[in-house]
Write a protein that holds these residues in place. Sequence first.
Motif, PDB file in Angstrom:
ATOM      1  N   HIS A  62       0.828  -1.061  -0.079  1.00 14.90           N
ATOM      2  CA  HIS A  62      -0.182   0.041  -0.008  1.00 14.90           C
ATOM      3  C   HIS A  62       0.868   1.174  -0.098  1.00 14.90           C
ATOM      4  O   HIS A  62       1.416   1.636   0.917  1.00 14.90           O
ATOM      5  CB  HIS A  62      -1.041   0.073   1.299  1.00 14.90           C
ATOM      6  N   LYS A 154      -9.354  -1.136  -4.777  1.00 16.62           N
ATOM      7  CA  LYS A 154      -9.601  -0.428  -3.364  1.00 16.62           C
ATOM      8  C   LYS A 154     -10.751   0.312  -3.545  1.00 16.62           C
ATOM      9  O   LYS A 154     -11.233   0.920  -4.604  1.00 16.62           O
ATOM     10  CB  LYS A 154      -8.357   0.561  -3.035  1.00 16.62           C
ATOM     11  N   PHE A 156     -13.153   3.260  -1.190  1.00 15.60           N
ATOM     12  CA  PHE A 156     -13.146   4.487  -0.350  1.00 15.60           C
ATOM     13  C   PHE A 156     -14.607   4.500   0.369  1.00 15.60           C
ATOM     14  O   PHE A 156     -15.438   4.733  -0.559  1.00 15.60           O
ATOM     15  CB  PHE A 156     -12.682   5.640  -0.759  1.00 15.60           C
ATOM     16  N   HIS A 186     -11.058   1.540   2.431  1.00  9.22           N
ATOM     17  CA  HIS A 186     -10.542   2.687   3.290  1.00  9.22           C
ATOM     18  C   HIS A 186     -11.985   2.723   4.194  1.00  9.22           C
ATOM     19  O   HIS A 186     -13.106   3.208   3.861  1.00  9.22           O
ATOM     20  CB  HIS A 186     -10.346   3.691   2.575  1.00  9.22           C
ATOM     21  N   HIS A 242      -5.145   0.198   6.606  1.00  7.39           N
ATOM     22  CA  HIS A 242      -4.688   1.435   7.573  1.00  7.39           C
ATOM     23  C   HIS A 242      -5.511   1.590   8.896  1.00  7.39           C
ATOM     24  O   HIS A 242      -6.206   2.365   8.990  1.00  7.39           O
ATOM     25  CB  HIS A 242      -4.468   2.732   6.962  1.00  7.39           C
TER      26      HIS A 242
HETATM   27 ZN    ZN Z   1      -7.187   4.734   2.281  1.00  7.99          ZN
END
Ligand code: ZN
Length: 496
Positions: A62, A154, A156, A186, A242
């Motif tokens: 990442h 990915k 969000f 995310h 994260h």
């Molecule tokens: Zn992110």
Amino acid sequence: MMGADYDLVVRGGTLATAAEVFEADIGIRDGLIAALGRGLGRGTEEISAKGMVVTPGGLDSHCHLEELGQDGSAQEESFASGSAAALAGGTTSFLCFLPQWKGRSLADSAPGYEARARASRADYGFHQIITDPTPEVMEREVPALVARGIRSLKVFLTYDPLMLTDRQFLQVLAAARRLGAFVTVHCENYDAIGWRIEALLKAGLTDPLQHAWSRPPVVEREATHRAIALAELVDQPIQVFHVSCEAAAAEIAAAKARGLKVWGETCPQYLTLSHDDLQGPDFAGAKAVCSPALRERAENERVWRRIQDGTLDVVTSDHCGFSFATQKRVAGSSAYGTGAAAARPDGTPMFNAIPNGVPGIETRLPVLFSEGVSKGRIDLPTFVRLSSANAARLFGLAGRKGSLAPGADADLVLWDPDAERTIRNAGLHHAIDYTPWEGMAVKGWPEVTLRRGEVAARGGEVLAQPGSGRFLARGPYDLARPRGVVPDGFDAAAQG
Ligand code: ZN
Ligand code: URP
Ligand code: ZN
């Protein structure tokens, strides 16, 4: 005179794999590990690893390099500079991001990005960001990408130009499942953040610290819970990116305990930095603005505990190349910000308009080694799992990266476990004008990095040339497959 047995022998090191630590030589042929054992035959070249710990090269799954904005401009950290920094810090391969912008096809969102990446000195692959999952994108463009070896997406759940609604997220999960692609998420609640930003600004609170106040742990916990629930509904494996706090990690632990295919990632910033770093004179707190936000100091140790108990599988850098002088001080200069791009009377951005993200591709492993291994929080096999082996499993690179077994790419790092250094931005190879770890003392340093059997960095000098990195195409793999468990036995995702 007989010929040599190997192109290169790394002799006499203490080898650390994802499972064990042992003394052995490593024989390398044609860029691959050919043999492990004591007293291996001669190499055309030999490197002594006496007193060194030898680990697989880091895989940073990442990081954001030369990422393209909506206007086609690229982030300051180029592939050439970012990969030099990676190699100097013991990372031999990485995965970065192809953007998509709402209303645009994938092809129109990132023109020329893959060509730019060919300047990399380290091996590289991509995650595809999905912000607008139209039928055309999901049924035509994404399958073509997956067929080319770009096998992870990915999404969000926040940021205005990037976020998906829950319905769109479900569509992405379902399409990924049909294609055998992996999904990374995310996790922060968009509306909760927007609501708190509005209230903070109304109260006249505009400093970098208020970035953290706008998105406290409960905001991350809620979105993590929701992402896991929706992934369970679709039966699609995911990794939560994260993770910054215990509350979100606990959601992942609960999912794992129920047998779901859910994994967690964290980053050195969530293990070592805190609200303290969001404060300071001359707008210095902007240097530590990232999302999820840094937490209170006590949270660092709680995240370490979630590494120790196996909840968090991977430590990445989430490297973002926003220099302090050029972007961190310029309101709205990145899509990774929230709401109006307003500046304060002194010209610095309101907290919500500071580009989110910190640079760390070079410091990721030295900080993890020092704070983790040298301080006794983790052992060497755990370090290897966090820094390369687990990412290789999760992203379809097992057997090739993150391994010291014969047949794997000869990506190796020779660590001097006793070397004591002080991190200084002046000594780093990235193109960014600061590091959030300025002045940090570390013990343990990557002295030599080998990428596919060649010395790519030694003693702080990067020898690998731009363009010598290879694209990592990723094929189908077991870990990305669903469990075969759907509510009521009705498989909605299979309906197309
Ligand atoms: Zn992110
Ligand atoms: O603050 C962060 N993490 N910036 C990079 C974008 C992202 O969300 O990964
Ligand atoms: Zn990121």
